[in-house]
Design an enzyme around this catalytic site. Structure first.
Site, PDB file in Angstrom:
ATOM      1  N   TRP B 281     118.976  74.866 -66.830  1.00  0.00           N
ATOM      2  CA  TRP B 281     118.072  73.947 -66.341  1.00  0.00           C
ATOM      3  C   TRP B 281     117.159  73.877 -67.605  1.00  0.00           C
ATOM      4  O   TRP B 281     116.025  73.381 -67.667  1.00  0.00           O
ATOM      5  CB  TRP B 281     117.316  74.016 -65.190  1.00  0.00           C
ATOM      6  CG  TRP B 281     118.132  73.559 -64.033  1.00  0.00           C
ATOM      7  CD1 TRP B 281     117.830  72.371 -63.171  1.00  0.00           C
ATOM      8  CD2 TRP B 281     119.032  74.368 -63.262  1.00  0.00           C
ATOM      9  NE1 TRP B 281     118.972  72.362 -62.165  1.00  0.00           N
ATOM     10  CE2 TRP B 281     119.538  73.677 -62.269  1.00  0.00           C
ATOM     11  CE3 TRP B 281     119.825  75.566 -63.375  1.00  0.00           C
ATOM     12  CZ2 TRP B 281     120.418  73.954 -61.426  1.00  0.00           C
ATOM     13  CZ3 TRP B 281     120.791  75.741 -62.596  1.00  0.00           C
ATOM     14  CH2 TRP B 281     121.160  74.957 -61.590  1.00  0.00           C
ATOM     15  N   CYS B 316     122.761  70.487 -60.683  1.00  0.00           N
ATOM     16  CA  CYS B 316     123.364  70.091 -59.337  1.00  0.00           C
ATOM     17  C   CYS B 316     124.240  68.824 -59.134  1.00  0.00           C
ATOM     18  O   CYS B 316     125.256  69.211 -58.347  1.00  0.00           O
ATOM     19  CB  CYS B 316     122.069  69.674 -58.290  1.00  0.00           C
ATOM     20  SG  CYS B 316     121.238  68.219 -58.522  1.00  0.00           S
ATOM     21  N   HIS B 375     118.129  66.204 -54.971  1.00  0.00           N
ATOM     22  CA  HIS B 375     119.345  67.392 -55.062  1.00  0.00           C
ATOM     23  C   HIS B 375     120.488  66.842 -54.658  1.00  0.00           C
ATOM     24  O   HIS B 375     120.651  66.105 -53.572  1.00  0.00           O
ATOM     25  CB  HIS B 375     118.827  68.661 -54.516  1.00  0.00           C
ATOM     26  CG  HIS B 375     119.712  69.640 -54.270  1.00  0.00           C
ATOM     27  ND1 HIS B 375     120.671  70.140 -55.498  1.00  0.00           N
ATOM     28  CD2 HIS B 375     120.404  70.320 -53.395  1.00  0.00           C
ATOM     29  CE1 HIS B 375     121.129  71.114 -55.245  1.00  0.00           C
ATOM     30  NE2 HIS B 375     121.299  71.351 -54.047  1.00  0.00           N
ATOM     31  N   ASP B 398     127.256  73.284 -50.612  1.00  0.00           N
ATOM     32  CA  ASP B 398     126.557  73.150 -51.749  1.00  0.00           C
ATOM     33  C   ASP B 398     126.774  74.170 -52.688  1.00  0.00           C
ATOM     34  O   ASP B 398     126.749  75.489 -52.259  1.00  0.00           O
ATOM     35  CB  ASP B 398     125.139  73.254 -51.213  1.00  0.00           C
ATOM     36  CG  ASP B 398     124.160  72.840 -52.474  1.00  0.00           C
ATOM     37  OD1 ASP B 398     124.671  72.757 -53.592  1.00  0.00           O
ATOM     38  OD2 ASP B 398     122.870  72.877 -52.149  1.00  0.00           O
ATOM     39  N   TYR B 558     113.909  67.437 -63.429  1.00  0.00           N
ATOM     40  CA  TYR B 558     114.260  66.826 -61.839  1.00  0.00           C
ATOM     41  C   TYR B 558     113.985  68.141 -60.752  1.00  0.00           C
ATOM     42  O   TYR B 558     113.719  67.550 -59.618  1.00  0.00           O
ATOM     43  CB  TYR B 558     115.498  66.472 -61.956  1.00  0.00           C
ATOM     44  CG  TYR B 558     116.802  67.331 -61.605  1.00  0.00           C
ATOM     45  CD1 TYR B 558     117.172  67.366 -60.371  1.00  0.00           C
ATOM     46  CD2 TYR B 558     117.417  67.973 -62.374  1.00  0.00           C
ATOM     47  CE1 TYR B 558     118.110  68.307 -59.964  1.00  0.00           C
ATOM     48  CE2 TYR B 558     118.331  68.861 -62.302  1.00  0.00           C
ATOM     49  CZ  TYR B 558     118.759  69.008 -60.947  1.00  0.00           C
ATOM     50  OH  TYR B 558     119.915  69.954 -60.727  1.00  0.00           O
TER      51      TYR B 558
END
Ligand SMILES: [Ca+2]
Ligand SMILES: [Ca+2]
Lengths: 725, 725
Positions: B281, B316, B375, B398, B558
């Site tokens: 990220w 994600c 997400h 997830d 984000y």
């Protein structure tokens, strides 16, 4: 493909989550509310100043006594949450409640925050209370005695403490000073704590007792192993906190015993995370310590903490014993339990399959499931707010890695109540534990075309007995009824049906029972004995029966895995109606001695097919061989701080030499773990090892020792010692 | 400390559990029931012999059409379990049912066993049936057509097939021959399968559709991202099986979709297990592909399978998209969903804490929780026999690693029904997902002494909207009501209370609401625009109000993490009774352009304290900047197997140059992933990339492309293409 990618947390989180208790923050000594003037910040000298803080941390002071922490060998204050403790603060002048404002600040981890419970100010005044209560219990001259009650759900670990004086211009604090560091532990004595256990005898056993007994052997021939949990030994508490640091467990989760035990069940084994103990069942322990050789947890935990590397080697009881130390050290009530005939490595199935050929002979190549003679796990005591009511109390946790279950290198906490009632839909891993104690053993006959026909189902073999040590005693306690309803009861059937609803597959077929029984006797055999095996066939029918039998004897690991077969007979046995018939097999020691594996178990299986009916009969028996013993003698006056002598004697009872022999010895409160190496112990010869030690505290305890070498494992001895004050 | 310990399975298990679909066993060609005579084994020549096996595996043959597998680019037969398929066997002579005995044998993994479902013989006769049914549907000369129905719960993966002829002396088999290998997948079309989904439109979308849309942006300004799942592409199915092999997932577990998706949720990320995708990220993607640059899953899965190394990089939606490919490829219905304002990395708490100083200014150093703008996770469809009735259907899984939650590098399957009803005590990780959509945002005012006072609680911000693509369409579908009851309803309160019973901590206090509202406008801004921000204050009281306000604008990831602040104003706003007042902030593009991070979001926060009442007001808004677009044009006749041309055009709208520019393009059934590199795109200049491609099949699809460089990310374009047969 270039250098390894360097991945940061940038963009993902504002700041990394604090996950190391060993990291601390620097709280400023001065924190001004105002901008500096032309001459800088004003001096705060006219306000209250702190000259000394007494943590009242000596073992004979009230804090450690009231909090049941006096036994910890530690230079720091150790208290339990939800219970008041006291510190004495000496100010520069008498404290004036109307004018002076101060707070004690408790800080844990690298980024303390009030909202996360990692920074907790405690105020002496009623009007300004936080989740931790504070009150002044005494003032005398410049000295204020302040009593603090940490929240009963606060984070467990090592805190820094500051005294902060609040002035109109800013805050003045004590400097960071490690002597004021303190530990806060779980508190089974306080009703508000999630680990509250309302029974003093149990608390004394499951939190305070260092010397334990772990059961092994087999169901009908139980053996005992002494273990020094050593949870109060110097450095053990820090080692336990290091385990959570190593797991990078967020500090904010460390008030929740459910999360702590789940993390620990993963971290106690080295799989995935370079955790504490490397499992090894191979019999080859060249680069480490044989699992049977350990006498306690101290060596293991201190080695892990200092080397930062997994320690070699463990089998199930070592995992359970070190886990027990971890739990008791942190104040979570816990005990080691032993499940006899544990369905294992079968991925939570309710079936353990044994494959035979069409004649009833076991097909070892095709039989891949095994039933462990025993398996050890832990129970820990806590409430379960994450589950519906009724599932608090004892919880199963298991650190032994489950090799064949995907990613199951952690297990539990699983509610024992939930397991007993077949409510296996609740976390964590209840279905897996349920299978360990409730599987059926299914004997299949393999047809020529490769298909299998179930010919015999034994529904009572697995999970035959669950034992733990009695509290306050050295006797066994049968806790099978806490896991299962009585065999054959209505409740038992209901529970199994419930488990089936939750997807546990059981064997449905009920093959007809044969009218011939086969029974194997109990045997007490010492290593090196020749012995007779009497196999008894009982014809319960009114007709003659002819059995084509297979009598097999193997050396097995405690995991039920066969090493080598030393006995194989295929008698045809003719039994008259309503009569018995014995087959006698004579076993010479030389047949099995060379093939012994570490735990010296012999496994006998009798299978056979009845000619007249085509039905299959089976019987199994594990015989634990008696090892020679270590003789320990302790002499001396038996008084605290006076030197004593322990002598270990061993005689090699065999005609062959023993090589590379290690002896280990320790005793809680008396002797730290010691070990000695002997390159050779000649057949028939004896050795004596004398060790001096100085008991640190009064009470009755034990010195325990083990001897270990590749040719002979699990030789033990112990001596009871009473020390007077 | 010597060489690394060598640990084996010896003593632990009879044989290692088969955990690699890629490993196969060697089944002997001859297997005799008898001992060899003096002249060896008898020849079996007089018995039935097999001369040919036709797997009927062409895409236009009945098997692949009936089983919805014709789209897979594969040289092998691919069928679904619980549904009949056919093969043709040519014998050496006509088959005589009364005399000849044969079976088809299906074998998977290295140690096939009937009792484990890894060796399954299928017989043509009614009398000898196993869990897989067999019957002869046609005989003609020497050719027998055999129909096989694999059990609806059988293991999913790649099987070997043998034909075995049983003679009185033994078994003769076909030789191992890879052309007879075949895949068996999950079957959402069959009621007996755990993944049965009784809706053809949903099945077409969630199993068969390759081209997807993933929603991102912000709640009130939704953006779309095209993604080519590519589940039928050459090599993808093998890559999916490799992922399970790499996880060492026992073959015997691979019939259970619950276990498969749980393993996959762990394996899709590289944490712990060298799984598929490395998360990043940070904005620095030097050694890999920027997450925003991927156009589909194909490249990622094929790279992982060939390199056996984690692929760089993912955020994600990349995890969710590749997971979706995995699930659809194996036949588990699945979709990608987007949760707007996702409470994240906060360890399943129902509180997201924002810390302000006593004046209402946000304290960024002390605010550690973040709310992700959005997400993405996956839903997959299956029954849940491990739970009480009512929790089957859509399940959340997830694969995005949860950095601050201990060991949570896997998540789910968690029943959406259970989440909606607050039944978060059931596995797996339902409480965690519950918090992602139900947390409260708590604004705290920090006092001088370090304690916090909650001053505002926003109970509706988090989990504002859950979206997925509509089946059979390119529109959005709001599925928020599948996760939550209506805001303010009785059911909603009951659910939150239930979750609290299960230990989810909520903020109890309800600070008084201020009588001044602050509102931030919706903004549509293209990258590089100057713009005005109108902050509107509304005084609902009958008195004059004075607000000391903080208006802050930051560039954010984000993940809600702020990068840099480009706007900071502290107006004092006086508002007359029952009146509105606007504060206007003018933002020049140069203020934010140099500080843009990859997803080009601006985050505005207004906080303030009302002088007259001391109450706090807050407002937050995320603005997604419009990026320039890629223009894609496709020309050609639009017929299968005829070459066509795709042209990508891009104009650099900025005054500055773009360096190290990658463009990627692909389209399902038309174009494999292609990419092109431009060292420099000068400010104001244009580029054109022309690519030839040949569509493989008829239908309407899309060509999609992305442009990516460190200074500008997430530039996309797409063109719809219709191909006629
Ligand atoms: Ca581990
Ligand atoms: Ca992983």
């Amino acid at each position: 493909t270039g250098p390894p990618p360097k991945v940061t947390n940038r963009g993902r989180t504002a700041a990394p989550a604090a996950s190391a208790n060993s990291e601390t923050s620097d709280i400023p000594e001065y924190e001004y509310f105002i901008q500096p003037g032309p001459r800088g910040y004003p001096p705060l000298t006219e306000y209250l100043d702190i000259s000394e803080v007494d943590m009242m941390k000596r073992p004979d002071e009230s804090n450690k006594i009231a909090h049941h922490t006096a036994l910890y060998h530690s230079d720091y204050l150790i208290v339990r949450r939800g219970q008041e403790f006291q510190v004495k603060i000496t100010f520069s002048r008498p404290y004036k409640p109307a004018e002076d404002k101060f707070a004690l600040e408790f800080v844990i981890g690298s980024s303390p925050q009030f909202s996360k419970g990692t920074y907790v100010p405690v105020f002496p005044t009623k009007q300004r209370q936080t989740t931790w209560e504070g009150r002044i219990t005494n003032t005398s001259d410049n000295v204020v005695t302040m009593a603090i009650t940490p929240a009963a759900n606060c984070i467990v670990g090592k805190y820094q403490m500051y005294v902060a004086v609040v002035t109109p211009y800013g805050i003045r604090r004590t400097r960071k000073e490690s002597t004021r560091d303190m530990y806060i532990l779980f508190n089974p004595w306080v009703a508000e704590d999630a680990v509250f256990l309302d029974d003093e005898t149990e608390r004394q056993e499951c939190v305070m007792t260092e010397m334990g007994i772990i059961y092994h052997g087999s169901y009908d021939d139980i053996a005992e192993r002494d273990w020094n949990y050593g949870q109060f030994n110097y450095g053990i508490l820090d080692s336990c906190l290091y385990i959570m640091d190593r797991a990078e467990m967020p500090i904010t989760n460390r008030g929740d015993p459910i999360k702590i035990v789940r993390v620990a069940s993963a971290m106690l084994n080295s799989r995935d995370d370079e955790g504490v103990l490397v499992g090894n069942w191979s019999g080859d322990y060249t680069y480490g310590v044989a699992p049977t050789s350990w006498t306690g947890s101290t060596d293991i935990l201190l080695t892990y903490n200092s080397s930062k590397m997994p320690v070699c080697y463990a089998q199930c009881w070592v995992y359970a014993a070190v886990f027990n130390t971890f739990l008791r050290c942190l104040g979570i009530p816990s005990r080691v339990v032993t499940n006899y005939y544990s369905a294992h490595d079968n991925d939570g199935n309710l079936k353990t399959d044994i494959i035979m050929d069409e004649n009833g002979k076991i097909d070892r190549n095709r039989t891949r499931d095994s039933i462990w003679n025993y398996h050890c796990w832990n129970e820990c005591y806590m409430s379960r707010p994450d589950l519906p009511p009724g599932f608090g109390g004892w919880q199963v946790v298991d650190a032994t890695p489950q090799e064949t279950s995907d990613g199951m290198y952690r297990c539990g906490p699983a509610s024992v109540q939930a397991i007993k009632h077949g409510q296996i839909c609740f976390p964590f891993d209840a279905a897996f534990v349920f299978a360990e104690i409730n599987s059926d053993v299914v004997f299949h006959s393999r047809r020529k075309d490769g298909t299998l026909e179930p010919v015999r189902v034994n529904r009572t073999h697995v999970g035959r007995l669950v034992l733990t040590k009695s509290p306050g005693d050295v006797t066994r306690r049968d806790i099978t009824d806490q896991y299962k309803f009585a065999e054959g009861s209505t409740e038992e059937r209901t529970v199994l049906e419930k488990a089936e609803e939750y997807g546990c597959k059981r064997e449905k077929s009920s093959p007809p029972a044969a009218d011939v029984d086969v029974v194997l006797p109990n045997l007490e055999i010492s290593v090196g004995d020749n012995f007779e095996l009497n196999v008894e066939f009982e014809n319960k029918s009114d007709e003659r029966r002819t059995v084509d039998a297979y009598i097999s004897g193997s050396v097995v690991y405690y995991t039920g895995v066969a090493s080598t077969e030393f006995l194989f007979l295929t008698p045809r046995v003719v039994i008259e109606p309503k009569m018995n018939k014995k087959e006698v097999a004579i076993v010479e020691s030389k047949k099995y001695m060379k093939r012994l594996v570490e735990q010296a178990n012999l496994h006998f299986i009798v299978t056979g097919k009845i000619r007249e009916t085509g039905l299959i009969i089976t019987a199994m028996k594990v015989v634990t061989l008696r090892n020679p013993k270590l003789i320990i003698e302790v002499s001396g006056r038996g008084k605290v701080s006076e030197e004593m002598i322990a002598t270990v004697e061993f005689t090699n009872p065999f005609s062959f030499n023993l090589e590379n022999v290690y002896i280990r010895m320790e005793g809680p409160g008396m002797m730290e773990p010691k070990s000695r190496y002997y390159r050779l112990v000649i057949g028939g010869s004896s050795l004596t090892w004398t060790e001096y030690f100085t008991p640190q505290r009064a009470g009755t305890s034990r010195v325990i020792a083990t001897l270990d070498c590749p040719a002979l494992r699990q030789v033990q001895g112990q001596a009871s010692v009473t020390i007077n004050p």
